[in-house]
Write a protein that holds these residues in place. Sequence first.
Motif, PDB file in Angstrom:
ATOM      1  N   GLU A  46      62.929  -5.521  58.938  1.00 33.69           N
ATOM      2  CA  GLU A  46      62.587  -6.933  59.174  1.00 33.69           C
ATOM      3  C   GLU A  46      63.445  -7.515  60.291  1.00 33.69           C
ATOM      4  O   GLU A  46      62.959  -8.265  61.143  1.00 33.69           O
ATOM      5  CB  GLU A  46      62.751  -7.754  57.896  1.00 33.69           C
ATOM      6  CG  GLU A  46      62.396  -9.216  58.066  1.00 33.69           C
ATOM      7  CD  GLU A  46      61.022  -9.470  58.643  1.00 33.69           C
ATOM      8  OE1 GLU A  46      60.888 -10.433  59.433  1.00 33.69           O
ATOM      9  OE2 GLU A  46      60.070  -8.724  58.335  1.00 33.69           O
ATOM     10  N   ARG A  49      62.054  -6.249  63.470  1.00 34.74           N
ATOM     11  CA  ARG A  49      60.795  -6.941  63.789  1.00 34.74           C
ATOM     12  C   ARG A  49      61.087  -8.330  64.351  1.00 34.74           C
ATOM     13  O   ARG A  49      60.455  -8.768  65.312  1.00 34.74           O
ATOM     14  CB  ARG A  49      59.901  -7.036  62.549  1.00 34.74           C
ATOM     15  CG  ARG A  49      59.137  -5.763  62.244  1.00 34.74           C
ATOM     16  CD  ARG A  49      58.054  -5.989  61.188  1.00 34.74           C
ATOM     17  NE  ARG A  49      58.589  -6.236  59.875  1.00 34.74           N
ATOM     18  CZ  ARG A  49      58.946  -5.303  58.999  1.00 34.74           C
ATOM     19  NH1 ARG A  49      58.822  -4.035  59.317  1.00 34.74           N
ATOM     20  NH2 ARG A  49      59.418  -5.627  57.812  1.00 34.74           N
ATOM     21  N   GLN A  50      62.058  -9.020  63.749  1.00 33.93           N
ATOM     22  CA  GLN A  50      62.420 -10.359  64.227  1.00 33.93           C
ATOM     23  C   GLN A  50      62.982 -10.282  65.646  1.00 33.93           C
ATOM     24  O   GLN A  50      62.638 -11.089  66.503  1.00 33.93           O
ATOM     25  CB  GLN A  50      63.429 -11.017  63.276  1.00 33.93           C
ATOM     26  CG  GLN A  50      63.814 -12.420  63.679  1.00 33.93           C
ATOM     27  CD  GLN A  50      62.632 -13.380  63.728  1.00 33.93           C
ATOM     28  OE1 GLN A  50      61.683 -13.260  62.967  1.00 33.93           O
ATOM     29  NE2 GLN A  50      62.681 -14.330  64.630  1.00 33.93           N
ATOM     30  N   THR A  52      62.298  -8.043  67.818  1.00 32.83           N
ATOM     31  CA  THR A  52      61.166  -7.725  68.698  1.00 32.83           C
ATOM     32  C   THR A  52      60.344  -8.973  68.984  1.00 32.83           C
ATOM     33  O   THR A  52      59.945  -9.212  70.131  1.00 32.83           O
ATOM     34  CB  THR A  52      60.278  -6.636  68.055  1.00 32.83           C
ATOM     35  OG1 THR A  52      61.072  -5.459  67.851  1.00 32.83           O
ATOM     36  CG2 THR A  52      59.093  -6.300  68.925  1.00 32.83           C
ATOM     37  N   ARG A  53      60.096  -9.785  67.938  1.00 37.32           N
ATOM     38  CA  ARG A  53      59.351 -11.034  68.146  1.00 37.32           C
ATOM     39  C   ARG A  53      60.107 -11.950  69.115  1.00 37.32           C
ATOM     40  O   ARG A  53      59.500 -12.557  70.009  1.00 37.32           O
ATOM     41  CB  ARG A  53      59.126 -11.750  66.814  1.00 37.32           C
ATOM     42  CG  ARG A  53      58.037 -11.131  65.959  1.00 37.32           C
ATOM     43  CD  ARG A  53      57.687 -12.009  64.759  1.00 37.32           C
ATOM     44  NE  ARG A  53      58.739 -12.082  63.771  1.00 37.32           N
ATOM     45  CZ  ARG A  53      58.871 -11.277  62.728  1.00 37.32           C
ATOM     46  NH1 ARG A  53      57.996 -10.309  62.527  1.00 37.32           N
ATOM     47  NH2 ARG A  53      59.857 -11.427  61.867  1.00 37.32           N
ATOM     48  N   GLU A  54      61.424 -12.048  68.945  1.00 34.01           N
ATOM     49  CA  GLU A  54      62.227 -12.900  69.829  1.00 34.01           C
ATOM     50  C   GLU A  54      62.210 -12.377  71.256  1.00 34.01           C
ATOM     51  O   GLU A  54      62.088 -13.158  72.203  1.00 34.01           O
ATOM     52  CB  GLU A  54      63.653 -12.996  69.299  1.00 34.01           C
ATOM     53  CG  GLU A  54      63.766 -13.790  68.010  1.00 34.01           C
ATOM     54  CD  GLU A  54      65.131 -13.677  67.351  1.00 34.01           C
ATOM     55  OE1 GLU A  54      66.029 -13.002  67.907  1.00 34.01           O
ATOM     56  OE2 GLU A  54      65.307 -14.272  66.271  1.00 34.01           O
ATOM     57  N   LEU A  56      59.886 -10.548  72.616  1.00 31.89           N
ATOM     58  CA  LEU A  56      58.542 -10.768  73.144  1.00 31.89           C
ATOM     59  C   LEU A  56      58.351 -12.218  73.578  1.00 31.89           C
ATOM     60  O   LEU A  56      57.806 -12.489  74.653  1.00 31.89           O
ATOM     61  CB  LEU A  56      57.506 -10.394  72.085  1.00 31.89           C
ATOM     62  CG  LEU A  56      56.043 -10.532  72.478  1.00 31.89           C
ATOM     63  CD1 LEU A  56      55.719  -9.659  73.682  1.00 31.89           C
ATOM     64  CD2 LEU A  56      55.155 -10.150  71.308  1.00 31.89           C
ATOM     65  N   ALA A  57      58.836 -13.142  72.764  1.00 30.81           N
ATOM     66  CA  ALA A  57      58.726 -14.566  73.121  1.00 30.81           C
ATOM     67  C   ALA A  57      59.516 -14.849  74.388  1.00 30.81           C
ATOM     68  O   ALA A  57      59.053 -15.574  75.274  1.00 30.81           O
ATOM     69  CB  ALA A  57      59.222 -15.439  71.972  1.00 30.81           C
ATOM     70  N   GLU A  60      57.679 -13.394  77.335  1.00 29.86           N
ATOM     71  CA  GLU A  60      56.518 -14.226  77.661  1.00 29.86           C
ATOM     72  C   GLU A  60      56.949 -15.481  78.417  1.00 29.86           C
ATOM     73  O   GLU A  60      56.336 -15.866  79.410  1.00 29.86           O
ATOM     74  CB  GLU A  60      55.777 -14.609  76.381  1.00 29.86           C
ATOM     75  CG  GLU A  60      54.454 -15.276  76.634  1.00 29.86           C
ATOM     76  CD  GLU A  60      53.658 -15.488  75.362  1.00 29.86           C
ATOM     77  OE1 GLU A  60      52.956 -16.508  75.300  1.00 29.86           O
ATOM     78  OE2 GLU A  60      53.747 -14.655  74.453  1.00 29.86           O
TER      79      GLU A  60
END
Length: 104
Positions: A46, A49-50, A52-54, A56-57, A60
């Motif tokens: 987890e 994953r967090q 990775t999300r950060e 990616l954001a 972007e």
Amino acid sequence: MDSMIDKIRAAEQQAEDIRAQAATDARDMAARAREEAAERLTAAAESERQKTREALAKAEEDGKLLSAQVLSAAREGVAREEAAAREKLPDAVAYLMERVDTQV
């Protein structure tokens, strides 16, 4: 008074009880260790994953910023070229008019 055989039987029973308890304790410890490992693995997954999300954001957001910079630079370049072309437009029209007049 207990006979020697009774004492041996009691000692053997006690040894068997200790072995059984040790086996139970070992199984319990192994089960707890597996549960803890699974919990840690889940938490680590987890966390990744967090991250990775950060990432990616952030990527972007950086991409949007870079895109805006590239578009701005391109617009400035186009505006400069358009201004240069507009400056040359009267000369180009005059040249063409001259060529038409000499052809007619």
